[in-house]
Design a protein around this motif. Structure first.
Motif, PDB file in Angstrom:
ATOM      1  N   GLY A   1       0.813  -1.211   0.000  1.00  0.00           N
ATOM      2  CA  GLY A   1       0.000   0.000   0.000  1.00  0.00           C
ATOM      3  C   GLY A   1       0.846   1.260   0.000  1.00  0.00           C
ATOM      4  O   GLY A   1       0.552   2.226  -0.706  1.00  0.00           O
ATOM      5  N   GLU A   2       1.926   1.226   0.772  1.00  0.00           N
ATOM      6  CA  GLU A   2       2.811   2.398   0.818  1.00  0.00           C
ATOM      7  C   GLU A   2       3.467   2.634  -0.538  1.00  0.00           C
ATOM      8  O   GLU A   2       3.551   3.760  -1.011  1.00  0.00           O
TER       9      GLU A   2
ATOM     10  N   PRO B   1      -3.215   6.183   1.026  1.00  0.00           N
ATOM     11  CA  PRO B   1      -3.240   6.851   2.337  1.00  0.00           C
ATOM     12  C   PRO B   1      -3.143   5.844   3.489  1.00  0.00           C
ATOM     13  O   PRO B   1      -3.687   4.730   3.391  1.00  0.00           O
ATOM     14  N   ALA B   2      -2.482   6.259   4.539  1.00  0.00           N
ATOM     15  CA  ALA B   2      -2.219   5.342   5.658  1.00  0.00           C
ATOM     16  C   ALA B   2      -3.503   4.785   6.267  1.00  0.00           C
ATOM     17  O   ALA B   2      -3.603   3.588   6.566  1.00  0.00           O
ATOM     18  N   PHE B   3      -4.493   5.651   6.444  1.00  0.00           N
ATOM     19  CA  PHE B   3      -5.761   5.182   7.032  1.00  0.00           C
ATOM     20  C   PHE B   3      -6.412   4.115   6.151  1.00  0.00           C
ATOM     21  O   PHE B   3      -7.018   3.164   6.639  1.00  0.00           O
ATOM     22  N   CYS B   4      -6.292   4.324   4.853  1.00  0.00           N
ATOM     23  CA  CYS B   4      -6.923   3.383   3.913  1.00  0.00           C
ATOM     24  C   CYS B   4      -6.204   2.032   3.953  1.00  0.00           C
ATOM     25  O   CYS B   4      -6.848   0.980   3.857  1.00  0.00           O
ATOM     26  N   ILE B   5      -4.885   2.082   4.101  1.00  0.00           N
ATOM     27  CA  ILE B   5      -4.122   0.833   4.203  1.00  0.00           C
ATOM     28  C   ILE B   5      -4.550   0.064   5.451  1.00  0.00           C
ATOM     29  O   ILE B   5      -4.817  -1.144   5.406  1.00  0.00           O
ATOM     30  N   THR B   6      -4.647   0.791   6.550  1.00  0.00           N
ATOM     31  CA  THR B   6      -5.047   0.151   7.816  1.00  0.00           C
ATOM     32  C   THR B   6      -6.451  -0.447   7.706  1.00  0.00           C
ATOM     33  O   THR B   6      -6.695  -1.585   8.116  1.00  0.00           O
TER      34      THR B   6
ATOM     35  N   LEU C   1      -9.037   1.095  -2.464  1.00  0.00           N
ATOM     36  CA  LEU C   1     -10.289   1.012  -1.712  1.00  0.00           C
ATOM     37  C   LEU C   1     -10.162   1.960  -0.521  1.00  0.00           C
ATOM     38  O   LEU C   1      -9.371   1.712   0.392  1.00  0.00           O
ATOM     39  N   PRO C   2     -10.917   3.032  -0.511  1.00  0.00           N
ATOM     40  CA  PRO C   2     -10.738   4.025   0.548  1.00  0.00           C
ATOM     41  C   PRO C   2     -11.309   3.538   1.880  1.00  0.00           C
ATOM     42  O   PRO C   2     -12.240   2.731   1.908  1.00  0.00           O
ATOM     43  N   CYS C   3     -10.753   4.079   2.947  1.00  0.00           N
ATOM     44  CA  CYS C   3     -11.283   3.742   4.268  1.00  0.00           C
ATOM     45  C   CYS C   3     -12.699   4.281   4.416  1.00  0.00           C
ATOM     46  O   CYS C   3     -13.533   3.703   5.100  1.00  0.00           O
TER      47      CYS C   3
ATOM     48  N   CYS D   1     -13.018  10.041   2.476  1.00  0.00           N
ATOM     49  CA  CYS D   1     -11.664  10.085   3.049  1.00  0.00           C
ATOM     50  C   CYS D   1     -10.902  11.316   2.542  1.00  0.00           C
ATOM     51  O   CYS D   1     -10.718  11.492   1.334  1.00  0.00           O
ATOM     52  N   LYS D   2     -10.469  12.151   3.474  1.00  0.00           N
ATOM     53  CA  LYS D   2      -9.813  13.412   3.101  1.00  0.00           C
ATOM     54  C   LYS D   2      -8.520  13.168   2.327  1.00  0.00           C
ATOM     55  O   LYS D   2      -8.226  13.843   1.342  1.00  0.00           O
ATOM     56  N   GLU D   3      -7.722  12.219   2.810  1.00  0.00           N
ATOM     57  CA  GLU D   3      -6.450  11.929   2.148  1.00  0.00           C
ATOM     58  C   GLU D   3      -6.686  11.418   0.726  1.00  0.00           C
ATOM     59  O   GLU D   3      -5.945  11.748  -0.204  1.00  0.00           O
TER      60      GLU D   3
END
Lengths: 298, 276
Positions: B132-133, B138-143, B200-202, B206-208
């Motif tokens: 993902g990185e 975006p980090a939130f989306c990866i999580t 796939l967004p969180c 998602c702002k990021e």
């Protein structure tokens, strides 16, 4: 020539003119006269009788049998006894048969029509043929792609081709046939609701247009009735000929393999007709799609 | 949540609502998909992202390899995958050289990043976080993806809408939520090639993702200005997405789309109101 009538008035009342009993009676009588006239001229029509609360419960079921006998007398010996599906929830309970009522009506009508070799009423005759391994019919007992419905087409006002009008009721609007035929409903049902059903190969979860809760992905809401009729017919066949091998028998499967018989259409895709590039992987040299890639380890 | 093991083959179908809509929008959607694909490539070339995923088929391998090399990029193959029709949530691995296959690999602007991506893929346990990185998600989306994917939710759109739902209700066993989705973070039409960002967004707001979407949208416009505007137009429309038994039905004002998705015994529905 095919026509639909649910019996003499009042059995035909749901097809008539709301709030105009006299007109409904008059038109119903005219249809009955037309049937006689057609038969007198050698044009014996097929008749569809839709089963509902006005013709298939209580005493009215007996009257329906009398109507079938009358039809035979004038020359109509075949037709269909289709369950009524009401898409308007506020009217459903007043018109549509319950599962128990439909099961009772179908079994009664099967017992009434099947002993007479001259009578060819469906779904019973079709179900017997299906059990014996003949080409599957009707469409409700085949794998029918809800979005393409090969057994039924509708030409829309703009000239485009659509599918069985029952689908419009389910999704709430008309649409154009995609042309890309697939059987995902059946892959899903075979693994879930219909898993290990004795009659899977002669039913396939029934009509998607009758899907439970108004959803084509579900199995037919008349499942219990279909099952009961198949079971009755299977028992009857075995009673007459204990050596008969039916598609439900292990011997049949061993003999024919898993490829018993399928619907009218071949499996697999037909032409790409929907105008969308379907991302056949690699086929378009796409550089897709982050999420696809990451999901590969399932 | 336990997801039953019911699997369907990948497929997509589109049933246009009218002939006129098909005549206008079918070609437009093809152009949207091409603009998106061009953006995915160009964002690696321009250095906005380190890596992108590239599927290479036999029939145009020469063209793609020449383009990658000419652009000064690198490509590392990862696996051979069976071809499929429609939209898939996973690959179907096969043997090298299978004529009915394509190569799944990583495109990158540096050999080091490409190697890292491949290593993250080929580990015994796929390192989704690192992948993902490298794909600049975006980090939130990866999580969120890792959590949902770990639960077997291979198509977590209900979940992405749920976090910003305006309303939810259960009617006749159908669990429904109402939400609005920013067109840059709207994954509901991606099965049909309509999307602006690749992950796939969180959350569908998602702002990021929306910030990142600016770069994607700019890259799409450089490829096809009209198509980029159409992408926003479609992704701003009312969408009704529901899933049942592993089959998604997606309704827009233009068409019904049908595709494979995560399996659910009961119907789940997301109503995406028009984005204004």
């Amino acid at each position: 020539v095919g026509l639909s009538i649910d019996g003499p008035y009042p059995r035909n009342e749901f097809r008539g003119f709301p709030n105009n009993v006299e007109k409904t009676k008059r038109y119903t009588n005219q249809v009955l006269k037309n049937i006689e006239a057609m038969c007198a001229e050698g044009v014996n029509p097929g008749v569809i009788i839709v089963l509902h609360k006005a013709n298939a419960v209580g005493d009215r079921l007996e009257k329906l049998k009398e109507f079938i006998t009358w039809l035979k007398g004038v020359g109509v010996k075949s037709g269909k006894l289709n369950p009524c599906s009401v898409f308007n929830p506020s009217k459903r309970d007043k018109i549509e048969l319950t599962s128990e009522e439909l099961t009772h009506a179908w079994l009664e009508l099967a017992k009434f029509t099947m002993p007479d070799p001259e009578l060819q009423w469906d779904p019973f005759r079709a179900m017997v043929k299906n059990l014996r391994g003949s080409h599957l019919s009707d469409c409700i007992f085949t794998k029918c792609d809800f979005w393409n419905t090969e057994a039924g087409r509708v030409i829309l006002g703009d000239g485009s081709v659509s599918c069985c009008a029952r689908a419009f009721e389910i999704v709430g609007t008309t649409f154009i046939r995609p042309g890309r035929i697939s059987f995902e409903r059946y892959d899903a049902l075979e693994q879930t609701d219909c898993n290990n059903c004795r009659y899977w190969n002669v039913c396939f979860g029934g009509c998607p247009g009758n899907g439970r809760d108004g959803d084509w992905r579900n199995k037919d809401k008349h499942c219990a009735s279909i099952f009961a009729v198949y079971k009755h017919l299977e028992t009857q066949i075995k009673a007459v000929d204990p050596t008969a091998i039916l598609v439900t028998d292990k011997e049949y499967k061993d003999k024919k393999g898993e490829q018993l018989h399928h619907s009218d259409s071949a499996h697999g895709d037909s032409e790409h007709g929907d105008g969308i590039e379907h991302r056949d992987s690699g086929g378009h040299g796409d550089i897709p799609h982050g999420d696809e890639v990451r999901h590969e380890d399932t | 949540m336990k997801i039953p093991k019911v699997e369907l083959h990948p497929f997509t179908k589109v049933a246009w609502k009218t002939k006129e809509l098909k005549e206008i929008w079918a070609e437009r959607i093809l152009r949207v998909a091409r603009a998106y694909n061009d953006a995915e490539y160009s964002l690696v070339k321009s250095g906005v992202r380190s890596c992108a995923v590239v599927h290479i088929d036999w029939y145009n391998a020469d063209t793609i390899i020449e383009k990658i090399t000419t652009d000064g990029l690198v490509y590392l193959p990862i696996r051979w995958s069976k071809k499929y029709q429609g939209f898939s949530h996973k690959h179907f691995f096969t043997e090298k050289g299978d004529p009915e296959s394509f190569i799944y690999g990583v495109l990158s602007n540096s050999l080091e990043s490409a190697k890292q991506f491949r290593e993250a893929e080929l580990n015994n346990k796929v390192n989704h976080k690192r992948i993902g990185e490298l794909l600049a998600y975006p980090a939130f989306c990866i999580t969120a993806f890792n959590k949902r994917w770990g639960e077997g939710i291979i198509d977590p759109l209900f979940e992405a809408a749920e976090v910003v739902a305006d309303k939810r209700e259960t009617v006749n066993g159908t669990e429904a939520i109402y939400a609005k989705a920013h067109p840059y973070a709207n994954p509901f039409l991606r099965y049909f090639g309509i999307r602006i960002t690749s992950h796939l967004p969180c959350s569908v707001q998602c702002k990021e993702t929306i910030e990142m979407g600016e770069a994607w949208f700019k890259a799409m416009r450089e490829s096809d200005e009209e198509a980029s505007d159409w992408a926003v137009e479609i992704l701003s429309m009312f969408i009704k997405w529901n899933i049942l038994k592993g089959i998604a039905q997606v309704e827009t004002p233009l068409f019904f789309g049908i595709t494979n998705t995560v399996f659910t015994e009961h119907k789940k529905e997301v109503i995406i109101n028009a984005w204004t």
